[in-house]
Design an enzyme around this catalytic site. Structure first.
Site, PDB file in Angstrom:
ATOM      1  N   ARG A  27     -43.694  65.747 -57.838  1.00 32.93           N
ATOM      2  CA  ARG A  27     -44.746  65.291 -58.747  1.00 32.93           C
ATOM      3  C   ARG A  27     -44.266  64.212 -59.713  1.00 32.93           C
ATOM      4  O   ARG A  27     -45.078  63.542 -60.361  1.00 32.93           O
ATOM      5  CB  ARG A  27     -45.280  66.472 -59.554  1.00 32.93           C
ATOM      6  CG  ARG A  27     -45.872  67.563 -58.717  1.00 32.93           C
ATOM      7  CD  ARG A  27     -46.366  68.690 -59.586  1.00 32.93           C
ATOM      8  NE  ARG A  27     -47.465  68.261 -60.435  1.00 32.93           N
ATOM      9  CZ  ARG A  27     -48.736  68.272 -60.065  1.00 32.93           C
ATOM     10  NH1 ARG A  27     -49.065  68.682 -58.870  1.00 32.93           N
ATOM     11  NH2 ARG A  27     -49.672  67.877 -60.895  1.00 32.93           N
ATOM     12  N   ASN A 101     -48.322  67.563 -69.051  1.00 31.91           N
ATOM     13  CA  ASN A 101     -48.681  66.657 -67.954  1.00 31.91           C
ATOM     14  C   ASN A 101     -49.996  66.009 -68.357  1.00 31.91           C
ATOM     15  O   ASN A 101     -50.925  66.708 -68.740  1.00 31.91           O
ATOM     16  CB  ASN A 101     -48.856  67.472 -66.661  1.00 31.91           C
ATOM     17  CG  ASN A 101     -49.384  66.626 -65.512  1.00 31.91           C
ATOM     18  OD1 ASN A 101     -49.150  65.434 -65.459  1.00 31.91           O
ATOM     19  ND2 ASN A 101     -50.097  67.258 -64.599  1.00 31.91           N
ATOM     20  N   GLY A 102     -50.071  64.673 -68.287  1.00 33.10           N
ATOM     21  CA  GLY A 102     -51.319  63.987 -68.633  1.00 33.10           C
ATOM     22  C   GLY A 102     -51.096  62.977 -69.737  1.00 33.10           C
ATOM     23  O   GLY A 102     -49.960  62.567 -70.009  1.00 33.10           O
ATOM     24  N   GLU A 491     -44.552  51.821 -49.223  1.00 32.57           N
ATOM     25  CA  GLU A 491     -44.112  52.851 -50.163  1.00 32.57           C
ATOM     26  C   GLU A 491     -42.757  53.452 -49.798  1.00 32.57           C
ATOM     27  O   GLU A 491     -42.029  53.894 -50.678  1.00 32.57           O
ATOM     28  CB  GLU A 491     -45.164  53.941 -50.365  1.00 32.57           C
ATOM     29  CG  GLU A 491     -45.400  54.864 -49.216  1.00 32.57           C
ATOM     30  CD  GLU A 491     -46.454  55.955 -49.539  1.00 32.57           C
ATOM     31  OE1 GLU A 491     -47.078  56.428 -48.598  1.00 32.57           O
ATOM     32  OE2 GLU A 491     -46.627  56.329 -50.714  1.00 32.57           O
ATOM     33  N   HIS A 507     -58.826  33.679 -39.905  1.00 33.25           N
ATOM     34  CA  HIS A 507     -59.475  33.159 -41.106  1.00 33.25           C
ATOM     35  C   HIS A 507     -58.479  32.993 -42.251  1.00 33.25           C
ATOM     36  O   HIS A 507     -58.890  32.874 -43.408  1.00 33.25           O
ATOM     37  CB  HIS A 507     -60.633  34.084 -41.512  1.00 33.25           C
ATOM     38  CG  HIS A 507     -61.686  34.182 -40.450  1.00 33.25           C
ATOM     39  ND1 HIS A 507     -62.538  33.138 -40.164  1.00 33.25           N
ATOM     40  CD2 HIS A 507     -62.000  35.169 -39.583  1.00 33.25           C
ATOM     41  CE1 HIS A 507     -63.353  33.494 -39.177  1.00 33.25           C
ATOM     42  NE2 HIS A 507     -63.029  34.716 -38.800  1.00 33.25           N
ATOM     43  N   LYS A 610     -46.356  62.219 -56.335  1.00 29.89           N
ATOM     44  CA  LYS A 610     -47.233  62.760 -55.295  1.00 29.89           C
ATOM     45  C   LYS A 610     -48.668  62.869 -55.769  1.00 29.89           C
ATOM     46  O   LYS A 610     -49.608  62.577 -55.044  1.00 29.89           O
ATOM     47  CB  LYS A 610     -46.703  64.130 -54.891  1.00 29.89           C
ATOM     48  CG  LYS A 610     -47.510  64.828 -53.815  1.00 29.89           C
ATOM     49  CD  LYS A 610     -47.260  64.203 -52.472  1.00 29.89           C
ATOM     50  CE  LYS A 610     -48.037  64.835 -51.355  1.00 29.89           C
ATOM     51  NZ  LYS A 610     -48.110  63.953 -50.189  1.00 29.89           N
TER      52      LYS A 610
END
Ligand code: M6R
Length: 615
Positions: A27, A101-102, A491, A507, A610
């Site tokens: 995370r 978290n946040g 990534e 194009h 993640k």
């Protein structure tokens, strides 16, 4: 974006918390920290860099033993990834420790207010303000849960908070708004975590927390209230996978393991989807059938890889239901004032179920009166909780930051939803639905066959470790596959990679083609719309004439590509619309191997996390 763990019980809190953080490191991994309650004091340690740095620091400076503790692994938002900004944050007296978290949006104002009252803040984070506010409130009420409620009522933004106080030795308190937090209920112990993976080795019994709730956990008690102090309804669930699913199991990385698990994940997602009456079954459906028949437009919202699944879903939804389908990046959706009403069905796709952009898009859709159907891999997460219907993908835990098995299962789920809509609206007969479901059931074996023949792809990837750019081309459902192939390479291998609709090349992008440039081409089946196949063969000739090194993904028996392919990767024959389920797999393996060849960390690519729980 960050991983949080809290523990109260009779084991070593430090060991439980560190083991949980290892599981949550996907995370965020730019710093980590722990705090333990021992002998009426808080002992803590924090270190920038990966968790291993913290573990080394703990060997040099061990913490005293305690049975209550919290921990954090960070993806930086406010303040760089330094020791000082790492969590937990403590108040000036060192009596309270908080992990977060946040983003607390009004933190500047709170910080100024605290400074005015003589608090000294030592980090650049928004989190530290919470530690100081909690200490103040606790000194007034001597109740950590009540202090947390009082503080949360003052906070703006998205946050999960978990805290301990030296004067409340057997309790851990958590709070959540727009950010994940689950409770694990063990025998004489309890856990708080961003994700069940943190405590699955100890218990599979869990509780979902709702929005704006505070939870207080003790060894034998879990109390949940709203921010207003009113008791909240508690929703228990059982985690349906075990600790082994969250381990690497002998693979070099989680990504290697998750790529290999795809046949099983695809098969599991299909399990139990057909009822005795032949009708398709979703997991949760709070939309009356009559309303589904009235739907006049489908809008898919998602981010990253899930967005690519949505792009593929569009082909199936429009073909099978004859409903118009728009696919929109969730981060753009609500800002362009989309035209939605009660007859629009919005499909939100998310592996984690916590992606803030997707959550905000679904909330916007519901405000406009639209119904929302979630396709999600994480039971109990916010996106399915806030949706009107849910189809869970049964991929099991996806730990590697780069999404692989979740993508394939999202595709399966999208096909099922398209069939479901077709069935509800009468554009697909039961026997037609069963025919597609049977084709889907064959896919697990087809993916297995692709995986069994990947050595040439790995060898090719290794030979390209020094390349600067790789282009990906596709047509029809192969176009989103090309986008996904390019995203994986960016990534993981940190290379310039771009996906184009093959017809669009002339194009402009064809100007990028020069001698030796590797171009991966996803070739549609010659048995589908021949015209598509013929056109892409022409596109391959065009780039080859300009010096490109062509890497062609084509189905078995398609020999028309041979004269123009420098490398051919074969995939089994599948129905045209289902082809992405097999063509994506070599691109995942290609990106993974290239990343390894370039010495990159496959599971935790730089700058990423993640689960993206900020907008
Ligand atoms: O959890 P979600 O499916 O909502 O996540 C969406 C994206 O952040 C995610 O797919 C991301 O693009 C992956 N790292 C790609 O491999």
């Amino acid at each position: 974006m960050c991983g949080i763990v809290g523990y109260v019980g009779s084991q070593s809190a430090l060991e439980v918390v560190l083991a949980g953080l290892r599981r949550l490191e996907y995370r965020g991994y730019d710093s980590a920290g722990v705090a333990v309650l021992a002998d009426g004091q808080i002992a803590s340690a924090r270190k920038s860099g990966k968790l291993v740095n913290l573990e080394k620091a703990l060997v040099d400076g061990p913490l005293p033993a305690g049975a209550t503790g919290i921990g954090h692994t960070r993806w930086a938002t406010h303040g760089g990834p330094t020791d000082a900004n790492a969590h937990p944050h403590l108040d000036n007296a060192g009596r309270v420790a908080v992990v977060h978290n946040g983003i607390i949006e009004n933190f500047a104002e709170l910080r100024a207010e605290l400074a005015g009252r003589g608090h000294v803040l030592t980090s650049e984070t928004d989190t530290e303000t919470v530690a100081h506010l909690l200490a103040e409130e606790f000194s007034g009420c001597a109740d950590l849960a009540e202090a947390m409620r009082l503080v949360c009522r003052r906070l703006q933004g998205a946050f999960t908070l978990v805290a301990v106080h030296a004067d409340a030795p057997d309790v851990v308190v958590g709070a959540r708004r727009n950010s994940p937090l689950v409770v694990g209920v063990g025998e004489g112990e309890a856990f708080l975590a961003s994700d069940v993976a943190a405590f699955i080795a100890h218990t599979r019994s869990a509780i979902e927390l709702g929005q704006d709730q505070v939870v207080e956990v003790r060894r034998d008690e879990v109390v949940v209230t709203g921010f207003d102090g009113r008791p909240a309804e508690v929703r228990h669930f059982r985690v349906d996978w075990d600790a082994a699913a969250a381990e690497k199991g002998g693979y070099a990385s989680f990504m290697h393991k998750e790529i290999a698990e795809q046949p099983r994940a695809v098969a599991d997602t299909l399990l139990g989807r057909i009822g005795a009456d032949g009708a398709l079954i979703l997991d949760e459906l709070r939309i009356p059938a009559a309303e589904l028949r009235e739907v006049d437009k489908v809008v898919v919202v998602a981010c990253g890889t899930a967005f690519h699944a949505g792009l593929i879903a569009k082909y199936a939804i429009e073909h099978w239901t004859r409903l118009p389908c728009e696919v929109e990046l969730a981060s753009e959706f609500r800002y362009r004032d989309p035209i939605l009403d009660a007859r629009s069905l919005v499909i939100a796709i998310s592996q984690s179920g916590e992606t803030m952009d997707t959550l905000m898009a679904l909330r916007h859709a519901r405000e406009q009166g639209s119904r929302v159907l979630a396709i999600c891999n994480t039971n109990g997460s916010t996106i399915p909780r806030e949706s009107d219907a849910v189809l869970y993908t049964h991929a099991g835990p996806e730990v590697a930051v780069a999404s692989t098995k979740a993508f394939l299962t999202q595709l399966v789920a999208c096909y099922l939803v398209a069939l479901y809509l077709g069935q509800a609206r009468g554009t697909k007969w039961g026997d037609e639905v069963l025919g597609v479901v049977r084709d889907l059931a064959d896919i697990a074996g087809a993916v297995e066959r692709v995986l069994g023949d990947m050595e040439p792809v790995r060898e090719l990837a290794r030979s390209l470790a020094g390349a600067g750019t790789v282009l990906f081309l596709g047509r029809h459902v192969g176009y989103p596959v090309a986008l996904e192939g390019a995203l994986k390479l960016k990534e993981l291998a940190y290379m310039h990679a771009e996906g184009f609709a093959a017809g669009e090349l002339k194009h402009g992008p064809i100007a990028l083609v020069e001698e030796g440039l590797p171009v991966v081409v996803v070739v549609p089946s010659p048995r589908g719309r021949c015209v598509l196949h013929d056109k892409i063969v022409s596109n391959i000739q065009e780039i080859r004439a300009r010096g490109a090194r062509t890497i062609v993904i084509a189905e078995e028996g398609d020999d028309a590509v041979l004269p123009y392919a420098d490398h051919v990767v074969r995939v089994p024959v599948t129905p045209t619309l289902l082809q992405p389920l097999v063509t994506t797999v070599p691109l995942q393996v290609f990106a993974c191997e290239l990343a390894v060849a370039r010495g990159n960390e496959v599971d935790q690519p730089r700058n990423l996390a993640k689960s993206v729980t900020v907008e």
